[in-house]
Structure formats: structure tokens, C-alpha cells
Design a protein around this motif. Structure first.
Motif, PDB file in Angstrom:
ATOM      1  N   LEU A  28       0.843  -0.811  -0.116  1.00 30.42           N
ATOM      2  CA  LEU A  28       0.247  -0.261   0.227  1.00 30.42           C
ATOM      3  C   LEU A  28       0.749   0.953  -0.391  1.00 30.42           C
ATOM      4  CD1 LEU A  28      -2.610  -1.085   2.837  1.00 30.42           C
ATOM      5  CD2 LEU A  28      -3.115  -0.567   0.190  1.00 30.42           C
ATOM      6  N   SER A  29       2.121   1.562   0.602  1.00 32.75           N
ATOM      7  CA  SER A  29       2.344   2.245   0.880  1.00 32.75           C
ATOM      8  C   SER A  29       3.069   2.695  -0.210  1.00 32.75           C
ATOM      9  CB  SER A  29       4.246   2.431   1.967  1.00 32.75           C
ATOM     10  OG  SER A  29       2.477   1.586   3.248  1.00 32.75           O
ATOM     11  N   TYR A  30       3.875   1.454  -0.905  1.00 30.09           N
ATOM     12  CA  TYR A  30       4.354   1.856  -2.713  1.00 30.09           C
ATOM     13  C   TYR A  30       4.129   1.597  -3.297  1.00 30.09           C
ATOM     14  CZ  TYR A  30       7.642   0.013  -5.719  1.00 30.09           C
ATOM     15  OH  TYR A  30       8.577   0.026  -6.860  1.00 30.09           O
ATOM     16  N   THR A  31       2.827   1.881  -2.968  1.00 29.13           N
ATOM     17  CA  THR A  31       1.732   2.351  -4.362  1.00 29.13           C
ATOM     18  C   THR A  31       1.704   3.905  -4.165  1.00 29.13           C
ATOM     19  OG1 THR A  31       0.421   0.419  -4.631  1.00 29.13           O
ATOM     20  CG2 THR A  31      -0.248   2.079  -5.332  1.00 29.13           C
ATOM     21  N   GLU A  32       1.272   4.346  -2.924  1.00 27.03           N
ATOM     22  CA  GLU A  32       1.184   5.118  -2.981  1.00 27.03           C
ATOM     23  C   GLU A  32       2.161   6.360  -3.237  1.00 27.03           C
ATOM     24  OE1 GLU A  32       0.158   5.906   1.608  1.00 27.03           O
ATOM     25  OE2 GLU A  32      -2.167   5.388   1.662  1.00 27.03           O
ATOM     26  N   ILE A  33       3.512   6.510  -2.923  1.00 28.38           N
ATOM     27  CA  ILE A  33       4.326   6.684  -2.925  1.00 28.38           C
ATOM     28  C   ILE A  33       5.121   6.539  -4.544  1.00 28.38           C
ATOM     29  CG2 ILE A  33       7.105   6.502  -3.094  1.00 28.38           C
ATOM     30  CD1 ILE A  33       7.357   5.318  -0.074  1.00 28.38           C
ATOM     31  N   GLU A  50      13.069   4.328  -4.829  1.00 26.59           N
ATOM     32  CA  GLU A  50      14.291   3.545  -4.875  1.00 26.59           C
ATOM     33  C   GLU A  50      13.767   2.425  -3.897  1.00 26.59           C
ATOM     34  OE1 GLU A  50      17.418   6.193  -5.213  1.00 26.59           O
ATOM     35  OE2 GLU A  50      16.931   6.691  -7.371  1.00 26.59           O
ATOM     36  N   VAL A  51      13.969   3.300  -2.331  1.00 29.49           N
ATOM     37  CA  VAL A  51      13.882   2.238  -0.675  1.00 29.49           C
ATOM     38  C   VAL A  51      13.180   0.440  -1.701  1.00 29.49           C
ATOM     39  CG1 VAL A  51      13.505   2.163   0.927  1.00 29.49           C
ATOM     40  CG2 VAL A  51      15.154   4.195   0.071  1.00 29.49           C
ATOM     41  N   GLY A  52      11.501   1.711  -1.807  1.00 21.90           N
ATOM     42  CA  GLY A  52      10.681   0.802  -2.106  1.00 21.90           C
ATOM     43  C   GLY A  52      10.802  -0.280  -3.039  1.00 21.90           C
ATOM     44  N   LYS A  81      12.422  -6.687  -3.404  1.00 22.46           N
ATOM     45  CA  LYS A  81      12.984  -7.191  -4.124  1.00 22.46           C
ATOM     46  C   LYS A  81      13.523  -7.966  -2.676  1.00 22.46           C
ATOM     47  CE  LYS A  81      17.483  -8.082  -6.448  1.00 22.46           C
ATOM     48  NZ  LYS A  81      18.706  -7.451  -6.947  1.00 22.46           N
ATOM     49  N   GLU A  82      13.464  -7.232  -1.685  1.00 19.72           N
ATOM     50  CA  GLU A  82      14.512  -8.326  -0.239  1.00 19.72           C
ATOM     51  C   GLU A  82      12.814  -8.988  -0.053  1.00 19.72           C
ATOM     52  OE1 GLU A  82      16.606  -6.009   2.612  1.00 19.72           O
ATOM     53  OE2 GLU A  82      17.375  -5.470   0.878  1.00 19.72           O
ATOM     54  N   PHE A  83      11.566  -8.925   0.367  1.00 17.61           N
ATOM     55  CA  PHE A  83      10.075  -9.188   0.207  1.00 17.61           C
ATOM     56  C   PHE A  83      10.107 -10.648  -0.454  1.00 17.61           C
ATOM     57  CE2 PHE A  83       8.158  -5.955   2.552  1.00 17.61           C
ATOM     58  CZ  PHE A  83       8.216  -6.185   4.085  1.00 17.61           C
ATOM     59  N   GLU A  84      10.598 -10.213  -1.401  1.00 19.34           N
ATOM     60  CA  GLU A  84      10.978 -11.388  -2.643  1.00 19.34           C
ATOM     61  C   GLU A  84      11.415 -12.967  -2.392  1.00 19.34           C
ATOM     62  OE1 GLU A  84      10.853 -10.025  -6.560  1.00 19.34           O
ATOM     63  OE2 GLU A  84       9.066  -9.046  -6.344  1.00 19.34           O
ATOM     64  N   GLU A  85      12.520 -11.660  -1.703  1.00 20.75           N
ATOM     65  CA  GLU A  85      13.955 -12.622  -1.700  1.00 20.75           C
ATOM     66  C   GLU A  85      13.909 -13.473  -0.180  1.00 20.75           C
ATOM     67  OE1 GLU A  85      17.260 -10.600  -1.364  1.00 20.75           O
ATOM     68  OE2 GLU A  85      17.191 -10.339  -3.494  1.00 20.75           O
ATOM     69  N   LEU A  86      13.082 -12.920   0.399  1.00 24.73           N
ATOM     70  CA  LEU A  86      12.321 -13.375   2.147  1.00 24.73           C
ATOM     71  C   LEU A  86      11.097 -14.677   1.767  1.00 24.73           C
ATOM     72  CD1 LEU A  86      13.295 -12.544   4.685  1.00 24.73           C
ATOM     73  CD2 LEU A  86      11.069 -11.407   5.285  1.00 24.73           C
TER      74      LEU A  86
END
Length: 721
Positions: free
Chosen positions: A253-258, A379-381, A386-391
Motif C-alpha cells: 500500500l505504501s509503495y503504491t502511494e509513493i 528506490e528504497v521501496g 526485492k528483499e521481500f521477494e527474496e524473503l
């Protein structure tokens, strides 16, 4: 009568020194059918089949060879430890017999005041070989210590439908009788308890061993899970994955807002830049301005990284909090530099559209700061995404492994719990078996003081009955199976005609019998009947021709009728006897012999038989003897011409079907059935009483009395006094 007397005398002699026998018994309460149980509080239903099997096992265990052998050896041990006879243990005569027969090497094994060690010494001695004294004593036929003899005298039975078992024993020594039963109780109760307890112990031991193995398997499975969690830094997999999924949802949700904010800021910047002059555009894109913007972008990027460490699965520290404040101050400082640089470069106030240039640049500056901030966030998002996907890629296979390990632990745990429950049940059953295997001696064996009633009278009666019944039975069976004619009744039944007379068997050897008197009385009877036949034909002086025949040769017709002819001659009658048998015996009457030729069947008259044969008119009686009609032909005309035909039959032979057929043929030739008479020859002397009365015989008064008693003639007298 001789056989029962002999048997009674024999039994009387054999049982004269019969020892006295003593009986004792004991009763054991088993609790098999209605005993209490700690396994179930509910009332147990009686299983008749199972109860019957349990009692059979119980009784057979008492009667096993092992139990009886131990009882016998312990009884022997008890007697050997005595210093002398004791009436309540063993009688003096039996103790003396025992001490006399036991060898010195066996006596040397006795350990005074130590029955158990003495018993063990005897057992060890017995097991050395199969020919030693103790082994033979236990296995041969000693009346007190032989296992066979003890087993033969023991009776074990369930008392009606109760839980009690009765054991009875008899012996010729009252002390041995009671002590044997006491030892049976002692040995059997111990063996029975050992068997029951050992069965339950084996079950408990099995479950204990299995529980140890199951516990080890469970520990191994749990240790595997611990090592797995350590290796993958898992505290609570399900909570961690739930938290990651929740954070991922919030991040999306935050990433979409960003993204939307960045797109909006970029659009506003494009709009603002489109309103600037070329000179203004050149100035905002100067290298100095771009460097400051890059510094601001880097600071924002680092600031957002530190701010969102938790989303990246990093732990925040106090240093991170200090760094965020420092970065925020640095960002504010760079923003200030950016404004100063922008104020310094612009000297004009209005744009070509008439909008204040300072105002436009300030708006652009605000938007560029916001854009750089959103760009850094984006960029941080992207990095966080990517790290969520790796997780997720990391945790996905861990779940399956975790499930397998947990399932392994669950299976091991269920097995452990199941075995633990079975162990508890086995221990409960063990306690129940120990409770029920504790047999109670309800009635201890008593010392008998009175010998049981002797069976001597009963044996004498049995001996008399057997001695009387068996010979009688044999006689009756032989009589029943004997197909011989024997009696008048059987002769008439077999032949189908009444018997005219009987002639006895004179070949018997009995000094008390007066055979000559019996023969003469029989001949008198036969002569009288022949004399009575003469008037029935015609006048008293008419001659009679009598044909004498038999079915087979050797029936005795020549002997019988030669005696009759002699008897008739002696009373003054003229007799002619014609026979085919040659004889040198002299005779006072007229005796002729003819030759048996192939034309014998054609003879029509008696004179045709030979030159010396005369007509019947010259004699009172003419006897014509012909050969046996079964195997020889006979003259039909001579048969019809004869006044009477006399069939002579031996009493000691059977009347066969061939005899019946040949006799019926003869009757058909004779024509008149009344003219054919039967004479039974060779009859037993006793049977002659039916026509002669009491036979002339030497008898004592005792024999006469017995005979009258058997014939129910208690008051019969032979003559008047």
C-alpha cells in the motif's frame, strides 16, 4: 457254580492282607469366575467358555508331572530330615522301610535343620543320571514317592459351579496322606503365582522397552526441529511468516502511494519547467545545481533506508535513531543550500507569462525537494520489494520442511503416548493378576484318623457275579450260536414234523450215570410206540413194513433200529431187518443184507432186494434200511409200499436247506404225511429227562436239594415214607 466259588476264594485270599487306606482333602478358592478386578469398576460378565478353560488349565497344572515330581521329592526330603518316626508325618513301619532302603550316599546329602538345601542337594543328585536311587524312586513304582502312584491317587475337581477346587488324596499312611496334600498346596500355589506374574512381567517389560525406544525417537525428532530453527534463525515460523505477510501487505500500500506521489511530483515539475525560460532551465540544470540535487537524493535515500530498516528485517538500534536525526539535519542543510543557490542565480522577478520568477522557482524548489524525496522512497521501496521477494523465496520451502519435522514429532509423540497408556494398562493388569493369583486355601488338608471302608466285600460280590455271569453268558451265547438241532422243540421247528422218539448219546463218560438203564428205558419207550402203531393200521396180527432212512450217512439208523429189532424180538415178536450195511454182529432175529446197485431205485418190493429177503407177511415187523437219500437214489415204489417211514436225524448237527429240500421230496413220494415219523438220535443225556423223567443217576441229598431248588420244587418227594 464252581467258577464263582473259585473266584470268590481267590479274591478272598488275595485281599486277606489288603492295607487300610486313608483319605484326606483340601479346598482352594481360585476366584477365576467371580474374583474382584481392579482393571474395570464395572461388573464383569461371566464367560462360561473362558471360565471352563481357566479351570481346565488350573486342574491340569496341579496334575502336571513337574508339580507332582517336586511334591514327591519334597515329601522324601521331609521324611529324610526326621530323627525318627512321627505319627502325624509317617508311621513307624513305613519310616523303617524307608531308612532301610535309602543308600548311605543319599543320606550323606542331608543337611540338618535346612530343608531347602537338602532338597536342592537331592535335586542335583537326581539330575546326575537316570539310574541313581532318587531318580528311580521318583519315576518307578514306590507307593509313597512315585510320581505315577501319587498322580493315580490324586483327584482334582471343581466343586459344582463355584470358584473352589477340591483336591483329594488317599494313602496307606494317614500322615503321608495329609502331608502330601500340604505339599501339593504349597508347590502348586507357588508355581501358579509364578506363571501368572511372569506373564504380566513379560508384558510390562516389553512396553517399558518400547517406551524407551519411542522416547529416544521423540527426542531425536525434537532435536532435529531445534537444529533446523537454529540453522534458519526461526523463533516461531508461523508468527514470523504471518508478520512478514502483514508487513508486505502494508508495504504494498505504501509503495503504491509513493509511486503515485512520485508520478504526481514529476508531472508538476514538468509543468513548472515548461513555464520557465530557456535561461532559467539552463540555470536549474547547471552542474552545481545537479550536484546539490544528487547530494539531496543520496541523503534522502540513506534516510529512508534507515527509517525502513524494520521492513528489511533489520533490527533498529540507538545508533540508527541518531543517524536518522543527523541525516534529517543534513537534508535540511542541503535544501537550504539549494535555495541559496537558486536565489543567487536568479535576478529577474517575472517569467515571460508574467508570473514572478522567484515564486515559480520556489514552487519548483519545493517540488524538486518532494520529488527527490519520493524518488528516494521509490528506490528504497524497490529494494524493499526485492528483499521481500527474496524473503518469501527463503521461507517458502522452510514451511514444508517444518511441517515434515512437526509431523515426525507428532507421530513419535502419539506412539510414545500410546505405549505409555498401554504400559499403564499392563501395570494395572499386572496388579490385578497378582491380586487374583493369590490363591486362598479355604480348607487345609486334615489328618485322617479313620480308614475308609474296605472294598473287600464289594470285590467278593463282584467276583461271585463275574464268576457266575461270564460262564452263564458264554453258555447262553454258545447255545444261541449253536445251529445244532439238540432238542425236540428245535427238531420239530426245523424239520416241520413231530418227533416220535429220541435216542440218547451213549458216548458220554460219566461214572454216576447208569447208561445201560437209560438205554433200556429209551428202547422201552420206542418199542411201546411201535407196538401202538400196529393196531392203528389194521388188525393186531397184520405185519408192518417200516422203511428206515436218513438224509445223510452216519446218522445212526442201523445202530438204533438194530437195538429196537432186538428188543421186539425179545418180547416174542417175529422181526426181519434188511440193510445194505454188512455186519458180522450175531442177531437172534432175521437179518438180511442187500447190495446197493445202480438199479436200486427200480425196486418195487422188499423181496426184490435179495434172494434171502422174505416177504413181510411172514413177520410182525420188517425193517428196511436204505442209504442216505441226500446223496443216493431210493426206490419210490418201496417207499409207497411201506406202512411207515422212519427218518433218523442226529441231534448234534444242523438242519440245512439241502436236508429240508430232500425231505420235502421224500414226503411228496410217500404221499401220506402221517406215515413219515422222526426219530432224534444222539440226544444229550439231560434232554432225555423230557421223556424219561429223572435219569437213573447217583445223587447226594445235597445235589437233589439244589436241583429241586433250581426247578422251584421245594416240597417235592420221590416217594412216600
Amino acid at each position: 457254580m464252581i467258577t464263582p466259588i473259585i473266584m470268590v476264594s481267590l479274591v478272598f485270599i488275595l485281599t486277606k492282607d489288603q492295607p487300610k487306606m486313608y483319605d484326606s482333602s483340601t479346598r482352594i478358592y481360585t476366584g477365576i469366575a467371580t474374583g474382584s478386578s481392579i482393571v474395570s469398576l464395572e461388573e464383569s460378565k461371566l464367560d462360561l467358555f473362558g471360565t471352563r478353560i481357566a479351570f481346565d488349565n488350573f486342574i491340569n497344572l496341579i496334575r502336571t508331572k513337574t508339580t507332582i515330581e517336586e511334591v514327591a521329592l519334597r515329601l522324601f526330603t521331609k521324611h529324610m530330615l526326621l530323627d525318627g518316626p512321627k505319627s502325624d508325618i509317617i508311621l513307624k513301619k513305613h519310616y523303617d522301610e524307608l531308612m532301610e532302603m535309602v543308600p548311605a550316599e543319599v543320606k550323606a546329602l542331608i543337611v540338618k535343620n535346612d530343608p531347602e538345601q537338602t532338597y536342592l542337594n537331592f535335586v542335583a543328585y537326581k539330575d546326575t543320571n537316570h539310574t541313581n536311587f532318587i531318580y528311580e524312586l521318583i519315576h518307578l513304582d514306590h507307593r509313597h514317592y512315585s510320581s505315577k502312584r501319587i498322580l493315580a491317587e490324586i483327584k482334582v475337581s471343581r466343586i459344582q459351579s463355584s470358584d473352589m477346587v477340591k483336591i483329594s488324596y488317599n494313602s496307606d499312611d494317614p500322615g503321608i496322606c495329609a502331608n502330601t496334600l500340604e505339599l501339593i498346596n504349597e508347590v502348586f500355589v507357588r508355581i501358579y503365582s509364578d506363571i501368572k506374574v511372569n506373564q504380566s512381567d513379560a508384558v510390562v517389560s516389553y512396553f517399558q522397552k518400547e517406551i524407551e525406544n519411542a522416547e529416544a525417537d521423540l527426542n531425536v525428532a525434537e532435536e532435529e526441529l531445534v537444529e533446523f530453527n537454529k540453522a534458519h534463525n526461526i523463533i516461531n515460523y508461523y508468527e514470523q511468516t504471518r508478520h512478514i505477510a502483514s508487513e508486505k501487505e502494508h508495504f504494498d500500500l505504501s509503495y503504491t502511494e509513493i509511486q503515485m506521489k512520485n508520478t504526481a511530483e514529476a508531472s508538476v515539475l514538468d509543468l513548472l519547467e515548461s513555464k520557465m525560460t530557456a535561461n532559467e532551465k539552463r540555470r536549474i540544470t547547471s552542474s552545481e545545481m545537479l550536484d546539490v540535487r544528487k547530494k539531496l537524493s543520496d541523503i534522502n535515500h540513506e534516510l529512508w533506508l534507515k527509517t525502513n530498516r524494520s521492513l528489511l528485517n533489520y533490527e533498529k538500534s540507538d545508533e540508527d535513531s541518531v543517524g536518522i536525526l543527523s541525516l534529517k539535519k543534513e537534508a535540511e542543510y542541503i535544501e537550504g543550500q539549494l535555495r541559496e543557490l537558486l536565489d543567487k542565480q536568479y535576478e529577474i522577478n517575472n517569467s515571460k507569462e508574467g508570473v514572478s520568477g522567484h515564486s515559480l522557482l520556489n514552487r519548483w524548489l519545493e517540488k524538486i525537494i518532494a520529488f527527490e524525496s519520493s524518488k528516494a522512497q521509490l528506490e528504497v521501496g524497490d529494494q524493499i520489494k526485492k528483499e521481500f521477494e527474496e524473503l518469501f523465496e527463503y521461507y517458502a520451502p522452510l514451511g514444508a520442511t517444518m511441517k515434515r519435522l512437526e509431523r515426525k514429532i507428532n507421530v513419535a509423540e502419539q506412539k510414545y503416548l500410546s505405549l505409555l497408556e498401554s504400559l499403564n494398562k499392563a501395570k494395572l493388569k499386572q496388579q490385578n493378576i497378582e491380586l487374583n493369583s493369590n490363591l486362598k486355601i479355604v480348607s487345609p488338608p486334615f489328618h485322617p484318623i479313620e480308614a475308609r471302608a474296605s472294598k473287600r466285600k464289594f470285590l467278593l460280590i463282584i467276583a461271585f457275579m463275574i464268576g457266575f455271569v461270564i460262564p452263564t453268558f458264554i453258555i447262553l451265547v454258545l447255545e444261541f450260536l449253536d445251529a445244532g438241532i439238540k432238542t425236540i422243540a428245535r427238531a420239530e421247528d426245523c424239520i416241520g414234523k413231530k418227533v416220535l422218539a429220541m435216542f440218547p448219546n451213549l458216548a458220554v463218560k460219566n461214572k454216576r450215570l447208569k447208561l445201560d438203564d437209560i438205554k433200556n428205558k429209551t428202547l422201552d419207550v420206542l418199542t411201546r410206540k411201535l407196538l401202538l402203531m400196529k393196531p392203528s393200521v389194521a388188525g393186531e396180527n397184520k405185519a408192518l413194513q417200516i422203511l428206515v432212512f436218513s438224509n445223510q450217512a452216519g446218522e445212526g439208523k442201523s445202530f438204533v433200529f438194530s437195538k429196537i429189532a432186538e428188543k421186539l424180538h425179545n418180547i416174542g415178536l417175529k422181526i426181519q431187518y434188511v440193510s445194505h450195511n454188512q455186519t458180522d454182529e450175531p442177531a437172534d432175529y432175521e437179518r438180511s443184507c442187500y447190495e446197493f446197485t445202480p438199479n436200486f431205485h427200480r425196486v418195487k418190493g422188499v423181496q426184490e432186494l435179495g434172494e434171502n429177503v422174505k416177504g413181510k407177511e411172514d413177520f410182525d415187523y420188517t425193517f428196511v434200511e436204505i442209504p442216505g437219500i441226500l446223496n443216493n437214489s431210493y426206490p419210490v415204489h418201496l417207499v409207497r409200499e411201506s406202512d411207515y417211514s422212519m427218518l433218523v436225524v442226529r441231534a448234534n448237527r444242523a438242519w440245512a436247506k439241502a436236508d429240508r429240500n430232500s425231505f420235502e421230496d421224500f414226503l411228496s413220494v410217500a404221499g401220506d404225511d402221517d406215515s413219515v415219523q422222526v426219530v432224534l438220535n444222539g440226544v444229550q443225556i439231560n434232554e432225555m429227562e423230557t421223556i424219561l423223567g429223572d435219569l437213573p443217576k447217583e445223587r447226594t441229598k445235597f445235589r437233589k436239594g439244589i436241583k429241586n431248588a433250581l426247578r422251584l420244587r421245594f416240597f417235592t418227594k420221590t416217594k412216600f415214607s
